[in-house]
Design an enzyme around this catalytic site. Structure first.
Site, PDB file in Angstrom:
ATOM      1  N   GLY A  13       3.110   0.070  -3.210  1.00 16.92           N
ATOM      2  CA  GLY A  13       3.442   1.296  -2.503  1.00 16.92           C
ATOM      3  C   GLY A  13       2.497   1.528  -1.338  1.00 16.92           C
ATOM      4  O   GLY A  13       2.362   0.697  -0.455  1.00 16.92           O
ATOM      5  N   THR A  15       0.970   3.239   2.179  1.00 20.69           N
ATOM      6  CA  THR A  15       1.606   3.419   3.482  1.00 20.69           C
ATOM      7  C   THR A  15       2.486   2.235   3.846  1.00 20.69           C
ATOM      8  O   THR A  15       3.620   2.398   4.308  1.00 20.69           O
ATOM      9  CB  THR A  15       0.541   3.636   4.570  1.00 20.69           C
ATOM     10  OG1 THR A  15      -0.225   4.810   4.250  1.00 20.69           O
ATOM     11  CG2 THR A  15       1.186   3.843   5.930  1.00 20.69           C
ATOM     12  N   ALA A  16       1.989   1.009   3.641  1.00 19.28           N
ATOM     13  CA  ALA A  16       2.751  -0.184   4.016  1.00 19.28           C
ATOM     14  C   ALA A  16       4.049  -0.271   3.225  1.00 19.28           C
ATOM     15  O   ALA A  16       5.123  -0.510   3.792  1.00 19.28           O
ATOM     16  CB  ALA A  16       1.903  -1.436   3.806  1.00 19.28           C
ATOM     17  N   LYS A  82      -3.213  13.471  17.485  1.00 16.58           N
ATOM     18  CA  LYS A  82      -4.188  12.510  18.017  1.00 16.58           C
ATOM     19  C   LYS A  82      -3.753  12.103  19.418  1.00 16.58           C
ATOM     20  O   LYS A  82      -2.626  11.650  19.610  1.00 16.58           O
ATOM     21  CB  LYS A  82      -4.284  11.273  17.124  1.00 16.58           C
ATOM     22  CG  LYS A  82      -5.200  10.194  17.696  1.00 16.58           C
ATOM     23  CD  LYS A  82      -5.167   8.917  16.859  1.00 16.58           C
ATOM     24  CE  LYS A  82      -5.948   7.806  17.556  1.00 16.58           C
ATOM     25  NZ  LYS A  82      -5.889   6.528  16.798  1.00 16.58           N
ATOM     26  N   VAL A 191       3.716  -5.834 -12.290  1.00 17.95           N
ATOM     27  CA  VAL A 191       4.397  -7.126 -12.282  1.00 17.95           C
ATOM     28  C   VAL A 191       3.561  -8.119 -13.085  1.00 17.95           C
ATOM     29  O   VAL A 191       2.394  -8.348 -12.790  1.00 17.95           O
ATOM     30  CB  VAL A 191       4.608  -7.639 -10.851  1.00 17.95           C
ATOM     31  CG1 VAL A 191       5.219  -9.042 -10.856  1.00 17.95           C
ATOM     32  CG2 VAL A 191       5.488  -6.675 -10.060  1.00 17.95           C
TER      33      VAL A 191
END
Length: 519
Positions: A13, A15-16, A82, A191
């Protein structure tokens, strides 16, 4: 080989993982097409690393595309605006003055690709700092102004902008959005085994979940972090180590609460150079995220933490410090068979210039756009993806190294070694030789998908007072009248923006109370 690619399984999981899930689910229309499915399986035991809290403007486009309301995202992720980064003391202070320059996100009324002001500035470089001469945004940041008006619709800008955000909350926000709005199947499990077919394609994951003991799939995306389950443990794709070029292998992070509700919230990241690294300082709505990125070869964890606490002063009292090891490098292949590595499983440079989330997002978008229809087409896309992201990683490394190797600091072994030619990529060395005779031009950047463009290089080169001999640059000086007109326009627009844009804090209050007009 004609097996269709209908089910994409994402392992990991953060952010990526969730950016990839959102991008694929939206583009593949999994909610309206029963043939397409996206499943994300993540361990309930592994915390989100969340080093990077800075982003690039591409995230705005992605959030808009996946159907997120900007105000909802900002409220739930403690996000602020930003507009760039302020670099402090990356050169030796002169005349008792702290060395400073901005790398802003835009120049407002010109692009160096169309007409570069660099050679004209070089003719009279003592008059004004480069970023002040060519960019209104530096002045806006100095004045603590926001990047848009109170009435500007969501995702629209007066000044280009991205966000500072709470990475942990961002992952949770994306999780909810993906599951509830985009039809992503979420499995909490570890997994335990990866099953391959006779051609060594992944066909099935075996997990410790009672409800999903096996997960079949057609394409698998490895977002499982610095110890990846698929690309490393299953396929053993080698890791290209870059610690001989980028030295910073550790970060120490502290979350610092605000002591006052009226504290100034900068709309830029502050990056202050230190003896063996640098300190980031990011202002969110409810706290600062501050950290020291450093090389363990040149200092100890204890000394680095003390440097960070000295920087923070009384603000650090009672705040816990977290040590984060950084695995520097990238895969020799990002895509192998039917497995794609996105995120830290594929590569990581360091937090300087906040390139991590940008590269995650870029990989997810390229995967979505190039999604093979079947295994028959997979090798073609694999080769294209690997060439593209090898180039992107190499260019990112070169740009990050630029900040160190042209600095005039020689006060510690860390800075001396960063300027050693043996630590500088050959392509960057060749560019710097040429750029001593003329400023960079658009023809120095032939790849359409290079992460850092001409303007970014110009800000860093001349922010660090790189010595380009203007005498050899005369062929680039074609219209002094137009250059003077553009610089005057920058100064006039800067004055206007500083006067009329709301303060960053007032703009954030408006977001919290009323949000933006939806488009």
């Amino acid at each position: 080989m004609t097996q269709p690619i209908n089910h994409i399984v994402i392992v990991g999981g953060g952010t990526a993982g969730w950016l990839t899930a959102a991008t694929l689910a939206k583009q593949l229309k999994v909610t309206s097409n029963t043939n397409k499915k996206v499943t994300l399986v993540e361990s309930p035991n592994i915390p989100i690393l969340g080093v990077g809290e800075g982003t690039w403007p591409n995230l705005r486009a992605t959030l808009k595309k996946i159907g997120v309301a900007e105000a909802d995202f900002m409220r739930e992720c403690d996000a602020t605006f930003k507009q760039g980064a302020l670099f402090v003391n990356w050169n030796v202070p002169k005349n008792g003055q702290t060395h400073r320059y901005y790398h802003p996100l835009n120049t407002v009324n010109h692009s160096s690709y169309d007409f570069s002001l660099a050679p004209y500035w070089l003719m009279n470089r003592t008059s004004q700092r480069y970023d002040y001469a060519v960019a209104s945004q530096s002045h806006v940041c100095d004045a603590n102004r926001g990047p848009k008006e109170m009435t500007t619709p969501e995702y629209m800008a007066v000044q280009e902008y991205s966000y500072h955000l709470n990475a942990g909350k961002f992952a949770a926000f994306l999780t909810k959005h993906c599951v509830e709005k985009l039809g992503v199947n979420h499995v909490l499990a570890n997994v335990q085994e990866v099953e391959l077919d006779a051609q060594e394609y992944i066909v099935k994951l075996h997990t410790d979940s009672d409800t999903a003991p096996t997960i079949d799939g057609d394409l698998f995306v490895d977002c499982s972090g610095s110890n990846p389950i698929l690309i490393e443990k299953t396929y053993r794709i080698p890791w290209h180590d870059i610690s001989d070029v980028i030295f910073n292998d550790t970060a120490i992070a502290i979350q610092v609460p605000y002591k006052s509700e009226n504290v100034t919230i900068p709309s830029h990241t502050i990056m202050t150079a230190q003896d063996a690294g640098w300190i980031w300082d990011i202002a969110l709505t409810n706290r600062r995220g501050v950290g020291h990125v450093f090389s363990s070869k040149y200092t100890t964890i204890e000394s680095a933490e003390q440097t960070l606490r000295d920087y923070l002063g009384d603000d650090a009292k009672g705040c816990e410090a977290r040590v984060i090891p950084l695995k520097l490098g990238y895969r020799e292949k990002f895509w192998h068979k039917n497995c794609v590595a996105i995120g830290m499983s594929g590569g990581f440079v360091e937090p300087l210039e906040a390139s991590a989330i940008f590269l995650f997002d870029a990989a997810a978008n390229m995967l979505a756009d190039q999604m093979p229809a079947s295994r028959e087409h997979m090798l073609y896309v694999e080769n294209k993806f690997n060439r593209s992201f090898t180039m992107r990683m190499e260019r990112t490394i070169e740009f990050i190294k630029l900040h160190y190797c042209i600095s005039d600091r020689r006060d510690t072994a860390y800075w001396q070694d960063n300027c050693d030619l043996n630590s500088i990529p050959v392509n960057l060395q060749e560019n710097l030789k040429v750029w001593k005779t003329r400023p960079p031009t658009r023809y120095d950047f032939e790849q359409a998908w290079e992460p850092f463009n001409l303007d970014s290089y110009l800000y860093v080169l001349y922010g660090l007072e790189f010595d380009t001999k203007i005498e050899a640059s005369h062929p680039l000086i074609v219209d002094e009248h137009l250059a003077a007109k553009k610089m005057t326009a920058v100064a006039e627009l800067s004055e206007k923006l500083v006067k009329h844009l709301p303060s960053h804090r007032d703009l954030l209050k408006k977001v919290q109370l009323h949000g933006f007009t939806r488009i």
